[in-house]
Design a protein around this motif. Structure first.
Motif, mmCIF file in Angstrom:
data_model
loop_
_atom_site.group_PDB
_atom_site.id
_atom_site.type_symbol
_atom_site.label_atom_id
_atom_site.label_comp_id
_atom_site.label_asym_id
_atom_site.label_seq_id
_atom_site.Cartn_x
_atom_site.Cartn_y
_atom_site.Cartn_z
ATOM 1 N N LYS A 1 0.803 -1.318 -0.104
ATOM 2 C CA LYS A 1 -0.008 -0.066 0.148
ATOM 3 C C LYS A 1 0.946 1.198 -0.050
ATOM 4 O O LYS A 1 1.573 1.727 1.054
ATOM 5 C CB LYS A 1 -0.893 -0.058 1.284
ATOM 6 C CG LYS A 1 -1.803 1.158 1.418
ATOM 7 C CD LYS A 1 -2.819 1.106 2.791
ATOM 8 C CE LYS A 1 -2.066 0.959 4.072
ATOM 9 N NZ LYS A 1 -2.683 0.594 5.050
ATOM 10 N N ASN B 1 2.090 8.665 12.991
ATOM 11 C CA ASN B 1 0.919 8.489 12.106
ATOM 12 C C ASN B 1 -0.358 8.642 13.085
ATOM 13 O O ASN B 1 -1.412 8.270 12.546
ATOM 14 C CB ASN B 1 0.886 7.323 10.983
ATOM 15 C CG ASN B 1 1.022 6.043 11.907
ATOM 16 O OD1 ASN B 1 0.699 5.793 13.129
ATOM 17 N ND2 ASN B 1 1.409 4.996 10.970
ATOM 18 N N ARG C 1 9.827 -0.419 10.225
ATOM 19 C CA ARG C 1 8.214 -0.234 9.897
ATOM 20 C C ARG C 1 7.972 1.181 10.211
ATOM 21 O O ARG C 1 7.981 1.693 11.133
ATOM 22 C CB ARG C 1 7.492 -1.216 11.204
ATOM 23 C CG ARG C 1 6.135 -1.473 10.635
ATOM 24 C CD ARG C 1 5.164 -0.443 11.107
ATOM 25 N NE ARG C 1 3.755 -0.860 10.874
ATOM 26 C CZ ARG C 1 2.770 -0.736 10.080
ATOM 27 N NH1 ARG C 1 3.222 0.679 9.194
ATOM 28 N NH2 ARG C 1 1.739 -0.847 10.178
ATOM 29 N N ALA C 2 7.551 1.811 8.965
ATOM 30 C CA ALA C 2 7.287 3.269 9.013
ATOM 31 C C ALA C 2 5.809 3.059 9.549
ATOM 32 O O ALA C 2 4.765 3.043 8.948
ATOM 33 C CB ALA C 2 7.191 3.926 7.653
ATOM 34 N N GLY C 3 5.434 3.309 10.888
ATOM 35 C CA GLY C 3 4.323 3.112 11.679
ATOM 36 C C GLY C 3 4.505 2.718 12.915
ATOM 37 O O GLY C 3 5.635 2.644 13.529
ATOM 38 N N ALA C 4 3.311 2.362 13.671
ATOM 39 C CA ALA C 4 3.647 2.001 15.071
ATOM 40 C C ALA C 4 3.622 0.356 15.309
ATOM 41 O O ALA C 4 4.640 -0.097 15.878
ATOM 42 C CB ALA C 4 2.070 2.589 15.816
HETATM 43 C C1 3PG Z 1 0.273 1.513 12.308
HETATM 44 O O1 3PG Z 1 0.558 0.468 12.900
HETATM 45 O O2 3PG Z 1 1.107 2.296 12.148
HETATM 46 C C2 3PG Z 1 -0.870 1.557 11.685
HETATM 47 O O3 3PG Z 1 -1.898 0.462 11.628
HETATM 48 C C3 3PG Z 1 -0.716 1.907 10.092
HETATM 49 O O4 3PG Z 1 -0.567 1.084 9.305
HETATM 50 P P1 3PG Z 1 -0.293 1.071 7.747
HETATM 51 O O5 3PG Z 1 0.948 1.594 7.675
HETATM 52 O O6 3PG Z 1 -0.262 -0.303 6.966
HETATM 53 O O7 3PG Z 1 -1.494 1.969 6.959
#
Ligand code: 3PG
Length: 305
Positions: A9, A102, A75-78
């Motif tokens: 995505k 994010n 991992r760009a995210g949490a």
């Molecule tokens: C996260 O863990 O940062 C969010 O769930 C976002 O996930 P994504 O990058 O797949 O939209």
């Protein structure tokens, strides 16, 4: 160093530009694998890279085995439940996330979905308002805190429970700290999930838990699908016609949930963090973390220590 951005995505174009600028500005090389549809494409792309940035893309043992030169994965995210941390550690790969980058985007989506829900999915019938309703936030991390901030703007009463965050921290944010997850479900009109997928939380949102919601209760999930006990929630929705379930992560049993017309909604694709701002924040943070790792060994956000 060769840095791969592998995103099934994709990030917003502005985020990709920002990542490129950061990576190349530090003398590293950027390669992109976007919108891939087959795992084989990912396995091929990781073969010779030193670092990689992913989103919800699965970095399992097979991917980490194939990435012979990999030293760091961000991992760009949490949530980093998509990375096999044991395999990363076994391969001596540093795994990191970008916490908080994010979280506002996800929190805003909670309210987009909630207004849509209490206005009957815009079907023309009179709905209700969020003002005066009691919102329960399950886990008071970066997303939960942003949800609390926005909920106050709507004039909602806000309560939270977090097994790892002390009550006085929650209260200091002007949010009522309840004593248990059960109390949150028993006392709130709407419960918003912000728990990670861990062995403790997986399938924890079950029949008994959700059945504690008062009449007309709404469960909203912008966290992870794995935390829902799907068969039990389906059984409960069949028994209690007053309950609604709204999710940003399509359940495995989406077709069965979809039978509860007017009481169930799922976004077609996880949209919580899908804003230009969140992509830029998380993507550039990931690029900077990779540059810092190669420049001076910085592992501040390592999650497989
Ligand atoms: C996260 O863990 O940062 C969010 O769930 C976002 O996930 P994504 O990058 O797949 O939209």
């Amino acid at each position: 160093m060769k840095v791969l951005v592998a995103t099934e995505k994709p990030f917003a174009a502005a985020a990709v530009d920002g990542i490129k600028k950061e990576i190349e500005g530090a003398g590293n090389e950027l390669v992109l694998l976007e919108k891939y549809t087959e795992k084989a494409q990912l396995l091929d792309a990781v073969k010779d890279v030193d670092a990689m940035i992913i989103r919800s893309d699965k970095a399992d043992a097979e991917v980490l085995d194939a990435a012979k030169n990999l030293k760091i994965i961000v991992r760009a995210g949490a949530g980093y439940d998509n990375i096999d941390l044991a395999a990363a550690t076994a391969h001596n790969v540093v795994a990191e996330n970008t916490p908080g980058q994010n979280s506002n985007a996800v929190a805003e989506l909670v309210f987009g979905l909630l207004v849509f829900t209490v206005r009957n999915f815009y079907n023309g019938k009179a709905g209700s308002e969020l003002k005066g309703k009691k919102l329960g936030i399950l886990a008071f991390g970066n997303v939960g805190r942003n949800v609390a901030r926005i909920a106050k703007g709507f004039g909602m009463e806000v309560a939270a429970y977090d097994a790892f965050c002390p009550a006085d921290v929650i209260e200091a944010a002007g949010v009522h700290a309840v004593k248990s997850q059960d109390e949150l479900f028993q006392t709130c009109d709407i419960v918003s999930l912000h728990i990670p997928a861990t062995p403790e939380t997986i399938k924890s949102i079950d029949y008994k838990t959700v059945n504690q919601l008062p009449k007309g209760g709404i469960l909203i999930n912008t966290a992870r699908k794995e935390v829902i006990n799907e068969p039990e929630l389906l059984k409960l929705l069949a028994e209690r016609e007053d309950l609604k379930f709204i999710t940003d992560i399509k359940p495995d049993a989406d077709a069965d949930f979809a039978k509860f017309e007017g009481r169930y909604f799922s976004t077609p694709k996880k949209m919580g963090a899908q804003t230009a701002e969140a992509n830029i924040n998380a993507g550039i943070a990931a690029a900077k973390q990779i540059n810092a790792f190669f420049a001076d060994g910085c592992t501040k956000y390592q999650v497989n220590k």
